[in-house]
Design a protein around this motif. Structure first.
Motif, PDB file in Angstrom:
ATOM      1  N   ASN A   1       0.855  -1.191   0.000  1.00  0.00           N
ATOM      2  CA  ASN A   1       0.000   0.000   0.000  1.00  0.00           C
ATOM      3  C   ASN A   1       0.892   1.243   0.000  1.00  0.00           C
ATOM      4  OD1 ASN A   1      -2.383  -1.607   0.141  1.00  0.00           O
ATOM      5  ND2 ASN A   1      -2.023  -1.918   2.309  1.00  0.00           N
ATOM      6  N   MET A   2       1.167   1.730  -1.184  1.00  0.00           N
ATOM      7  CA  MET A   2       2.241   2.697  -1.401  1.00  0.00           C
ATOM      8  C   MET A   2       2.150   3.997  -0.598  1.00  0.00           C
ATOM      9  SD  MET A   2       4.209   1.035  -3.571  1.00  0.00           S
ATOM     10  CE  MET A   2       5.283   2.200  -4.414  1.00  0.00           C
TER      11      MET A   2
ATOM     12  N   GLY B   1      -7.278   2.639 -14.244  1.00  0.00           N
ATOM     13  CA  GLY B   1      -5.976   2.219 -13.733  1.00  0.00           C
ATOM     14  C   GLY B   1      -5.376   1.082 -14.536  1.00  0.00           C
ATOM     15  N   VAL B   2      -6.207   0.185 -15.050  1.00  0.00           N
ATOM     16  CA  VAL B   2      -5.712  -0.918 -15.877  1.00  0.00           C
ATOM     17  C   VAL B   2      -5.050  -0.368 -17.140  1.00  0.00           C
ATOM     18  CG1 VAL B   2      -6.432  -2.879 -17.315  1.00  0.00           C
ATOM     19  CG2 VAL B   2      -7.313  -2.658 -14.992  1.00  0.00           C
TER      20      VAL B   2
ATOM     21  N   ARG C   1      -5.012   9.844  -2.469  1.00  0.00           N
ATOM     22  CA  ARG C   1      -4.127   8.693  -2.347  1.00  0.00           C
ATOM     23  C   ARG C   1      -3.713   8.125  -3.703  1.00  0.00           C
ATOM     24  NH1 ARG C   1      -6.356   4.626  -0.256  1.00  0.00           N
ATOM     25  NH2 ARG C   1      -8.482   5.424  -0.326  1.00  0.00           N
ATOM     26  N   ASN C   2      -4.533   8.333  -4.737  1.00  0.00           N
ATOM     27  CA  ASN C   2      -4.111   7.909  -6.073  1.00  0.00           C
ATOM     28  C   ASN C   2      -2.904   8.719  -6.542  1.00  0.00           C
ATOM     29  OD1 ASN C   2      -5.913   5.780  -6.676  1.00  0.00           O
ATOM     30  ND2 ASN C   2      -7.553   7.251  -7.082  1.00  0.00           N
ATOM     31  N   ALA C   3      -2.931  10.014  -6.249  1.00  0.00           N
ATOM     32  CA  ALA C   3      -1.784  10.855  -6.598  1.00  0.00           C
ATOM     33  C   ALA C   3      -0.557  10.447  -5.784  1.00  0.00           C
ATOM     34  CB  ALA C   3      -2.116  12.331  -6.364  1.00  0.00           C
ATOM     35  N   MET C   4      -0.760  10.122  -4.508  1.00  0.00           N
ATOM     36  CA  MET C   4       0.351   9.652  -3.669  1.00  0.00           C
ATOM     37  C   MET C   4       0.917   8.342  -4.203  1.00  0.00           C
ATOM     38  SD  MET C   4      -1.102  10.432   0.178  1.00  0.00           S
ATOM     39  CE  MET C   4       0.485  10.242   0.998  1.00  0.00           C
TER      40      MET C   4
ATOM     41  N   SER D   1      -0.481  -0.884  -4.832  1.00  0.00           N
ATOM     42  CA  SER D   1      -1.808  -0.263  -4.898  1.00  0.00           C
ATOM     43  C   SER D   1      -1.831   0.993  -4.034  1.00  0.00           C
ATOM     44  CB  SER D   1      -2.879  -1.241  -4.408  1.00  0.00           C
ATOM     45  OG  SER D   1      -2.898  -1.286  -2.996  1.00  0.00           O
ATOM     46  N   PRO D   2      -2.900   1.811  -4.156  1.00  0.00           N
ATOM     47  CA  PRO D   2      -3.062   2.963  -3.265  1.00  0.00           C
ATOM     48  C   PRO D   2      -3.528   2.554  -1.873  1.00  0.00           C
ATOM     49  CG  PRO D   2      -4.285   3.262  -5.324  1.00  0.00           C
ATOM     50  CD  PRO D   2      -3.894   1.822  -5.245  1.00  0.00           C
TER      51      PRO D   2
END
Length: 362
Positions: free
Chosen positions: A77-78, A191-192, A124-127, A106-107
């Motif tokens: 979980n990045m 995302g895919v 969190r997607n940007a993170m 993943s986020p």
């Protein structure tokens, strides 16, 4: 078609933690002996039901006891760690496994983890994107690095001592880096497409209705096309909750009914997803009332349970519905009855998958 396993290590809260960890290790050792290609393990920090708090630490405990199986984080979980820590730990894992490492990222989907690490309410997607970009930049660079983003900074310019090696972050065993995979959850996942553009590969989640799993392949093709590459079904992994038994009554009782581990798993998951506003994953009609998204409904829609012949037919029907894919990931569930849990894994590998491959001409 290959067969692998994906472990969302979900156990009844209150079970002895040492026992659940030993059980999860035993499942991967059994998978290695039975010829499963890959094994992925999830991680969460703030969940009494999911007792693997670090997928890399857990997988490291299996390195010397496994022979052929690839071991993958499912997922890191990045946003919850510094990119330099992730880069260094993943590189070390890759060296210890001598290339048997797959990096799943993943986020992160557990909101209590997001809160405890201070990123609840943040993008969190940007993170996630910034973090993996920094990890890859670290691996392709030499110090002093000087990588600065919105959320993190990586630099050793003030303190490096190159003549003795101080300031260097380890690069992976596999060059330029291990295979990167990401779990795809959203229907028609953008995302895919982004993963495909970067040469990463998707795992379609086992808690997604087949109607939504089907949408992932066109999005993957779209991403590969965008960079002038051809998408191969061998690059698509699909996870599925499967229980194989010697008789129909056992399959129904243990695999589908209340009181069994599969029903428990989806009871937990339905609560988490509904609470997180993601009930759409369990619906094929967006107008369906959330009250109808019950554990019984979801378990019966998403679990393939039966005898060998029945599960073969169910897998072939599922493949007919979603399209060709290269790796079927057996989703692991709590071994409420260890004998039945082990028997299912063995039947799946030794009897179900050979018949599936014979039927599809592989």
């Amino acid at each position: 078609m290959k067969h692998s396993m994906f472990m969302m290590p979900l156990h009844p809260p209150g079970r002895n933690i040492g026992e659940t960890l030993a059980e999860d290790r035993e499942a991967i050792l059994l998978a290695d002996r039975c010829g499963y290609s890959e094994a992925y393990v999830g991680e969460h920090v703030t969940d009494a039901a999911e007792t693997v708090t670090s997928s890399m630490i857990f997988l490291a405990s299996l390195i010397s006891e496994t022979k052929q199986i690839m071991l993958g984080t499912g997922t890191i979980n990045m946003p919850n760690a510094h990119p330099a820590a992730i880069a260094a730990q993943a590189a070390m894992m890759d060296h210890m496994l001598k290339g048997r490492f797959i990096m799943g990222i993943s986020p992160g989907g557990l909101m209590s983890d997001a809160e405890v690490f201070g990123n609840f309410g943040k993008d969190r997607n940007a993170m996630f994107v910034e973090s993996i970009n920094m990890v890859l930049k670290i691996w392709e660079s030499d110090p002093p690095y000087d990588i600065e983003g919105e959320f993190w900074k990586v630099s050793v310019g003030k303190t490096m001592l190159p003549e003795i090696g101080q300031g260097f972050i380890m690069k992976p065993y596999q060059r330029p880096h291990p295979l990167i995979v990401g779990t795809a959850v959203a229907p028609f996942s953008k995302g895919v497409t982004e993963m495909a553009k970067r040469g990463w590969q998707p795992i379609s989640a086992n808690f997604l209705m087949p109607e939504w799993v089907k949408t992932h392949w066109p999005k993957y093709v779209e991403g590969r096309d965008a960079v002038g590459s051809v998408a191969s079904p061998s690059e698509w992994r699909v996870a599925k909750s499967i229980f194989v038994a010697d008789d129909d009554a056992t399959a129904k009782r243990y695999g589908l009914e209340e009181g069994g581990p599969y029903h428990f798993y989806f009871k937990q998951l339905v609560r988490k997803m509904l609470n997180g506003g993601r009930s759409n994953l369990f619906k094929t009609d967006p107008n369906m009332d959330d009250a109808l998204v019950t554990p019984e409904y979801v378990t019966n829609r998403l679990v393939l349970a039966g005898t060998v012949n029945s599960v073969v037919d169910q897998i072939l029907a599922f493949r007919e519905q979603v399209g060709d894919f290269g790796n079927l990931l057996y989703a692991c569930h709590d071994w409420m009855d260890p004998a039945l849990g082990k028997r299912s894994m063995e039947l799946f590998a030794n009897e179900v998958m050979p018949r599936v491959n014979a039927a599809i001409g592989h």
